[in-house]
Design a protein around this motif. Structure first.
Motif, PDB file in Angstrom:
ATOM      1  N   LEU A 138     -41.054-102.160  25.141  1.00  0.00           N
ATOM      2  CA  LEU A 138     -41.366-103.131  24.102  1.00  0.00           C
ATOM      3  C   LEU A 138     -40.660-102.737  22.809  1.00  0.00           C
ATOM      4  CD1 LEU A 138     -45.158-103.876  24.674  1.00  0.00           C
ATOM      5  CD2 LEU A 138     -43.191-105.309  25.265  1.00  0.00           C
ATOM      6  N   ASP A 139     -39.898-103.671  22.290  1.00  0.00           N
ATOM      7  CA  ASP A 139     -39.162-103.469  21.048  1.00  0.00           C
ATOM      8  C   ASP A 139     -40.056-103.916  19.892  1.00  0.00           C
ATOM      9  OD1 ASP A 139     -37.483-103.613  18.833  1.00  0.00           O
ATOM     10  OD2 ASP A 139     -35.771-104.328  19.985  1.00  0.00           O
ATOM     11  N   LEU A 140     -40.477-102.952  19.085  1.00  0.00           N
ATOM     12  CA  LEU A 140     -41.321-103.234  17.924  1.00  0.00           C
ATOM     13  C   LEU A 140     -40.533-103.042  16.631  1.00  0.00           C
ATOM     14  CD1 LEU A 140     -44.662-101.460  18.949  1.00  0.00           C
ATOM     15  CD2 LEU A 140     -43.756-103.667  19.684  1.00  0.00           C
ATOM     16  N   SER A 141     -39.259-103.375  16.668  1.00  0.00           N
ATOM     17  CA  SER A 141     -38.425-103.252  15.475  1.00  0.00           C
ATOM     18  C   SER A 141     -39.060-104.016  14.321  1.00  0.00           C
ATOM     19  CB  SER A 141     -37.019-103.757  15.764  1.00  0.00           C
ATOM     20  OG  SER A 141     -36.401-102.932  16.731  1.00  0.00           O
ATOM     21  N   CYS A 142     -38.946-103.454  13.117  1.00  0.00           N
ATOM     22  CA  CYS A 142     -39.777-103.957  12.023  1.00  0.00           C
ATOM     23  C   CYS A 142     -39.070-103.875  10.678  1.00  0.00           C
ATOM     24  CB  CYS A 142     -41.079-103.164  11.976  1.00  0.00           C
ATOM     25  SG  CYS A 142     -40.863-101.372  11.836  1.00  0.00           S
ATOM     26  N   ARG A 143     -39.631-104.625   9.730  1.00  0.00           N
ATOM     27  CA  ARG A 143     -39.164-104.625   8.339  1.00  0.00           C
ATOM     28  C   ARG A 143     -40.380-104.515   7.419  1.00  0.00           C
ATOM     29  NH1 ARG A 143     -34.447-109.144   7.747  1.00  0.00           N
ATOM     30  NH2 ARG A 143     -33.941-107.804   5.974  1.00  0.00           N
ATOM     31  N   MET A 144     -40.127-103.956   6.237  1.00  0.00           N
ATOM     32  CA  MET A 144     -41.195-103.780   5.261  1.00  0.00           C
ATOM     33  C   MET A 144     -41.487-105.088   4.528  1.00  0.00           C
ATOM     34  SD  MET A 144     -43.267-101.726   3.506  1.00  0.00           S
ATOM     35  CE  MET A 144     -42.740-100.004   3.510  1.00  0.00           C
ATOM     36  N   ARG A 145     -42.795-105.375   4.394  1.00  0.00           N
ATOM     37  CA  ARG A 145     -43.247-106.496   3.577  1.00  0.00           C
ATOM     38  C   ARG A 145     -44.638-106.180   3.068  1.00  0.00           C
ATOM     39  NH1 ARG A 145     -43.729-112.300   6.319  1.00  0.00           N
ATOM     40  NH2 ARG A 145     -45.609-111.327   7.154  1.00  0.00           N
ATOM     41  N   ASP A 146     -44.815-106.250   1.765  1.00  0.00           N
ATOM     42  CA  ASP A 146     -46.120-105.999   1.144  1.00  0.00           C
ATOM     43  C   ASP A 146     -46.687-104.632   1.536  1.00  0.00           C
ATOM     44  OD1 ASP A 146     -45.984-108.547   0.004  1.00  0.00           O
ATOM     45  OD2 ASP A 146     -46.963-109.465   1.748  1.00  0.00           O
ATOM     46  N   GLY A 147     -45.809-103.650   1.616  1.00  0.00           N
ATOM     47  CA  GLY A 147     -46.245-102.289   1.873  1.00  0.00           C
ATOM     48  C   GLY A 147     -46.547-101.952   3.319  1.00  0.00           C
ATOM     49  N   LYS A 148     -46.281-102.892   4.257  1.00  0.00           N
ATOM     50  CA  LYS A 148     -46.518-102.641   5.667  1.00  0.00           C
ATOM     51  C   LYS A 148     -45.263-102.970   6.468  1.00  0.00           C
ATOM     52  CE  LYS A 148     -51.482-103.678   5.460  1.00  0.00           C
ATOM     53  NZ  LYS A 148     -52.574-104.526   6.023  1.00  0.00           N
ATOM     54  N   TYR A 149     -45.191-102.414   7.677  1.00  0.00           N
ATOM     55  CA  TYR A 149     -44.048-102.658   8.552  1.00  0.00           C
ATOM     56  C   TYR A 149     -44.428-103.721   9.580  1.00  0.00           C
ATOM     57  CZ  TYR A 149     -42.139 -98.422   6.499  1.00  0.00           C
ATOM     58  OH  TYR A 149     -41.672 -97.487   5.613  1.00  0.00           O
ATOM     59  N   TYR A 150     -43.806-104.889   9.446  1.00  0.00           N
ATOM     60  CA  TYR A 150     -44.102-106.009  10.327  1.00  0.00           C
ATOM     61  C   TYR A 150     -43.026-106.153  11.406  1.00  0.00           C
ATOM     62  CZ  TYR A 150     -47.713-107.672   7.109  1.00  0.00           C
ATOM     63  OH  TYR A 150     -48.841-107.771   6.336  1.00  0.00           O
ATOM     64  N   ILE A 151     -43.455-106.405  12.637  1.00  0.00           N
ATOM     65  CA  ILE A 151     -42.526-106.632  13.734  1.00  0.00           C
ATOM     66  C   ILE A 151     -41.703-107.879  13.445  1.00  0.00           C
ATOM     67  CG2 ILE A 151     -42.351-107.167  16.208  1.00  0.00           C
ATOM     68  CD1 ILE A 151     -45.025-105.588  16.530  1.00  0.00           C
ATOM     69  N   VAL A 152     -40.393-107.790  13.705  1.00  0.00           N
ATOM     70  CA  VAL A 152     -39.486-108.922  13.509  1.00  0.00           C
ATOM     71  C   VAL A 152     -38.843-109.287  14.844  1.00  0.00           C
ATOM     72  CG1 VAL A 152     -39.032-108.593  11.067  1.00  0.00           C
ATOM     73  CG2 VAL A 152     -37.687-107.318  12.723  1.00  0.00           C
ATOM     74  N   THR A 153     -38.547-110.568  15.001  1.00  0.00           N
ATOM     75  CA  THR A 153     -38.027-111.073  16.269  1.00  0.00           C
ATOM     76  C   THR A 153     -36.723-111.840  16.053  1.00  0.00           C
ATOM     77  OG1 THR A 153     -39.195-113.197  16.144  1.00  0.00           O
ATOM     78  CG2 THR A 153     -40.388-111.342  17.114  1.00  0.00           C
TER      79      THR A 153
END
Length: 258
Positions: A138-153
């Motif tokens: 599972l690819d959980l690649s992520c970006r920072m938003r509002d101080g948290k790392y959100y999964i991006v697709t």
């Protein structure tokens, strides 16, 4: 901790790109390196070095005019190193078997499972049924938003509402053999690792392997990643690697990790 190599393919060529620059419109990306060799050259290099667990990523959508050429490159690499490489990019429960039959050790999935901003458990169940937990990453690649790392697709272009944290990892670990996590904000920028993300991953402490990618630009980065990750987080090095035009020596990286 292990070194996990990569083969990123975009517009039918092996490349290293700035992850946050990738755009489906016009098949555009800011390029750090465009290889003269085909993908099977790199697969053969990893095979001769005895390095397993690397990943091939198809960076064009199926709708792209370049997808056929990108896929052809990926299949060449899989056939060159059967059982040695994982593959991701447009994978779903219907096409996964094709890549496994071509030689992939695992298939890597993001967008099929994380859709419309959320985890679709029915799709995750379908993937596990199609290939088995032991062959799914599972690819959980992520970006920072509002101080948290959100999964991006969708090749890292769309945010979901799913956060990379211990709770998410706990929920998903029974469905996969490994997690692959690109820190997209630093991917390809050669400016250092995403330390906050590595700390989250290192503190999780479960047995499911995690491979981190993004920002490694020095040998010190690798040592720091090893420390922050408690020696449990595997690492991918892309643009900084001498194999892709960078300054870090492949063999020295492997030796530092070992």
């Amino acid at each position: 901790m292990e070194f996990r190599p990569c083969i990123d393919i975009h517009n039918g060529r092996v490349k290293q790109i700035v992850g946050s620059s990738l755009a489906d419109k016009g098949d555009q990306a800011k390029e750090n390196f465009v290889a003269e060799h085909d993908a099977d050259y790199y697969a053969d290099f990893y095979k001769k070095k005895g390095i397993k667990g690397g990943h091939i990523v198809l960076l064009n959508p199926v709708s792209s005019d370049y997808f056929a050429a990108t896929k052809a490159q990926a299949l060449k690499a899989l056939r060159q190193y059967p059982g040695g490489l994982q593959i991701g990019g447009g994978i779903n429960d219907e096409n996964a078997t094709e890549y496994l039959d071509a030689g992939a050790s695992h298939v890597i999935v993001t967008s099929f499972v994380f859709r419309d901003g959320h985890i679709h458990m029915d799709h995750l169940e379908r993937m596990r049924a199609a290939v088995g937990k032991e062959r799914l990453v599972l690819d959980l690649s992520c970006r920072m938003r509002d101080g948290k790392y959100y999964i991006v697709t969708d090749r890292w272009q769309k945010f979901t509402d799913e956060v990379v944290d211990g709770g998410t990892l706990d929920m998903l670990m029974d469905y996969c053999d490994e997690f692959l996590i690109h820190a997209v904000d630093v991917e390809g920028k050669n400016q250092g690792i995403e330390s906050g993300l590595v700390k989250i991953l290192g503190s999780w402490g479960k047995d499911t392997p995690i491979t981190y990618a993004g920002g490694v630009h020095s040998y010190e980065d690798i040592v720091r990643l090893k420390e922050l990750g408690g020696g449990r987080i595997h690492v991918t090095v892309g643009s900084a690697l001498d194999l892709f035009g960078g300054t870090l020596d492949f063999d020295r990286i492997v030796e530092i990790i070992r």
